[in-house]
Write an enzyme that holds these catalytic residues in place. Structure first.
Site, PDB file in Angstrom:
ATOM      1  N   ARG A  52     -87.501 -55.999  17.528  1.00 14.24           N
ATOM      2  CA  ARG A  52     -86.123 -55.551  17.845  1.00 14.24           C
ATOM      3  C   ARG A  52     -85.091 -56.152  16.904  1.00 14.24           C
ATOM      4  NH1 ARG A  52     -83.257 -57.783  21.790  1.00 14.24           N
ATOM      5  NH2 ARG A  52     -85.087 -58.197  23.060  1.00 14.24           N
ATOM      6  N   TYR A 105     -64.167 -38.332  12.898  1.00 20.83           N
ATOM      7  CA  TYR A 105     -65.299 -37.724  13.590  1.00 20.83           C
ATOM      8  C   TYR A 105     -64.992 -37.675  15.080  1.00 20.83           C
ATOM      9  CZ  TYR A 105     -69.936 -37.181  15.561  1.00 20.83           C
ATOM     10  OH  TYR A 105     -70.996 -36.743  16.294  1.00 20.83           O
ATOM     11  N   ASP A 178     -65.169 -45.630   7.565  1.00 18.06           N
ATOM     12  CA  ASP A 178     -66.277 -44.683   7.716  1.00 18.06           C
ATOM     13  C   ASP A 178     -66.321 -43.877   6.419  1.00 18.06           C
ATOM     14  OD1 ASP A 178     -67.943 -42.531   8.189  1.00 18.06           O
ATOM     15  OD2 ASP A 178     -67.283 -42.194  10.248  1.00 18.06           O
ATOM     16  N   LYS A 203     -76.516 -38.301   7.472  1.00 22.36           N
ATOM     17  CA  LYS A 203     -75.926 -37.276   6.601  1.00 22.36           C
ATOM     18  C   LYS A 203     -76.477 -37.410   5.183  1.00 22.36           C
ATOM     19  CE  LYS A 203     -73.690 -36.696  10.418  1.00 22.36           C
ATOM     20  NZ  LYS A 203     -73.979 -35.643  11.370  1.00 22.36           N
TER      21      LYS A 203
HETATM   22  N1  PLP Z   1     -69.038 -40.423  11.208  1.00 21.94           N
HETATM   23  C1  PLP Z   1     -68.971 -39.194  10.669  1.00 21.94           C
HETATM   24  C2  PLP Z   1     -67.947 -38.934   9.596  1.00 21.94           C
HETATM   25  C3  PLP Z   1     -69.838 -38.179  11.092  1.00 21.94           C
HETATM   26  O1  PLP Z   1     -69.746 -36.957  10.540  1.00 21.94           O
HETATM   27  C4  PLP Z   1     -70.787 -38.459  12.113  1.00 21.94           C
HETATM   28  C5  PLP Z   1     -71.697 -37.405  12.625  1.00 21.94           C
HETATM   29  O2  PLP Z   1     -71.456 -36.224  12.431  1.00 21.94           O
HETATM   30  C6  PLP Z   1     -70.828 -39.738  12.655  1.00 21.94           C
HETATM   31  C7  PLP Z   1     -69.945 -40.697  12.181  1.00 21.94           C
HETATM   32  C8  PLP Z   1     -71.817 -40.101  13.735  1.00 21.94           C
HETATM   33  O3  PLP Z   1     -73.115 -40.167  13.208  1.00 21.94           O
HETATM   34  P1  PLP Z   1     -74.420 -39.888  14.089  1.00 21.94           P
HETATM   35  O4  PLP Z   1     -74.403 -38.435  14.459  1.00 21.94           O
HETATM   36  O5  PLP Z   1     -75.560 -40.288  13.215  1.00 21.94           O
HETATM   37  O6  PLP Z   1     -74.325 -40.751  15.328  1.00 21.94           O
END
Ligand code: PLP
Length: 384
Positions: A52, A105, A178, A203
């Site tokens: 873990r 997001y 992000d 992504k």
């Molecule tokens: N940040 C962005 C810009 C995203 O586009 C996404 C998902 O679409 C996330 C965070 C969250 O990622 P996850 O779907 O892997 O949890």
């Protein structure tokens, strides 16, 4: 000559050049063990105790990402982008104030508006591309974190990372970015002053739409980074070894994919800007985009793979266009080798600034002429 003299492109292509010490295979094995042999003296000389907190395949993928992001303190992989992002907020303390991008997001915004508040954080959303608004929202000594997404989903607004870092640091706060839609090929936020970088590795880092993963990278190995490690270990958020292996395989081709995707996205943005059934194209690579000058300064190797179009005829025409595509895949998510189209307003919840006539386009590696022709025929069919 040491490894450090090679470019990131070369280091990533070879996943830092690690080979299997037993067979000399050029692809290291996937480490699947959940537990490790203890020494007769009761110690753990291998450094590994249990699956873990730690896994060697996860370590290897983390090392590649830390190299790409120039993360002195290293990288941590999580079971999803959301697990990575929420670990940053969970490392804060009840009562801490957070300022976050209004355009981000949608699921993270929803989590911040509900769960983070239950956790005792107070969260304020501002347009972080407006530095005066950002500065006004920050409360020196009380604000502990500024969270920005740039380019931000799905309008691709650009926040000036260096300026936001200065605002954060003057107030005694940290800056987290992000950088999912930029990737380390286009932006390296830690070198611009950010403290933490987050990626939905689901992504473009993985790039093949077959792994859900998240990542954090840090500049300083400080008390906050230790808190984040404690959160991942305690809550069991580590990525599995098979996913870590696939992610590492994806990162070997990151530069090739990103450069192709960004070149195609720019060409599509330019050609779609002249399309009679497109009212507006949102892409930071276009000179008319409000964030273009900052993007030109803080992004490199292009402006990323994401763009949006606003379709003439409103919401119905946008949904009809998405219904007519033949090569694009009508699906959520982004960053894979296959191009995706999505009517974003249908998915985004409360607080969204997404216009109802907007279609989000994730650009893959297909022939760019085919991609344009597909959008052209879909727009034409939808407006008949
Ligand atoms: N940040 C962005 C810009 C995203 O586009 C996404 C998902 O679409 C996330 C965070 C969250 O990622 P996850 O779907 O892997 O949890």
């Amino acid at each position: 000559m040491g490894l450090k003299t090679w470019t990131k492109r070369s280091l990533a292509a070879q996943a830092l050049g690690k080979v299997d010490p037993v067979t000399k295979g050029v692809v290291p094995p996937i480490h699947v063990a959940t537990t490790y042999l203890r020494d007769p003296d009761n110690g753990y000389s291998s450094g590994f105790i249990y699956g873990r907190p730690d896994n060697e395949t996860v370590h290897e993928a983390q090392a590649v990402l830390a190299m790409l992001e120039e993360a002195r303190a290293g990288a941590l992989l999580f079971g999803s982008g959301m697990a990575a992002a929420t670990a940053v907020f969970q490392a804060l303390s009840p009562g801490d104030h957070v300022v976050a991008s209004k355009v981000m997001y949608w699921a993270l915004r929803a989590w911040l508006m509900t769960e983070a508040t239950r956790w005792g954080l107070s969260v304020e959303f501002v347009e972080t591309d407006d530095l005066a608004a950002l500065k006004a929202a920050v409360k020196p000594g009380v604000t502990k974190l500024i969270w920005v997404e740039t380019p931000s989903n799905p309008l691709w607004t650009i926040t000036d990372i260096a300026a936001a870092a200065e605002i954060a640091h003057q107030a005694g706060a940290r800056l987290a970015v992000d950088s999912t839609c930029a990737s380390p090929v286009h932006t390296r936020p830690l070198t611009l002053g950010a403290d933490i970088v987050m990626h939905a590795a689901t992504k473009v880092l993985n790039g093949h739409s077959d792994v859900v993963a998240g990542a954090l990278c840090a500049r300083e190995d400080d008390e906050f980074w230790s808190r984040i490690k404690t959160v991942r270990k305690g809550q069991g958020g580590i990525l599995g070894p098979f996913e870590a292996y696939l992610l590492m395989r994806g990162m070997r081709t990151l530069h090739l994919r990103q450069e192709r995707q960004a070149a195609s996205a720019l060409e599509l943005a330019q050609r779609l800007s002249a399309h009679p059934m497109v009212a507006r194209v949102l892409y930071p690579g276009l000179p008319q985009h409000p964030g273009h000058d900052i993007a030109a300064r803080q992004m490199e190797n292009g402006f990323g793979y994401m763009l949006s179009v606003q379709v003439t005829g409103g919401e119905a025409a946008a949904i009809a266009t998405a219904a007519q595509v033949a090569l694009y895949k009508r699906a959520t998510s982004l960053g894979g080798v296959e191009s995706l189209i999505e009517h974003r307003a249908s998915i985004e919840g409360a607080g969204s600034r997404c216009p109802t006539d907007l279609l989000r386009l994730s650009t893959g590696i297909e022939d760019v002429g085919d991609l344009y022709d597909d959008l052209d025929q879909a727009l034409t069919a939808a407006h008949r």
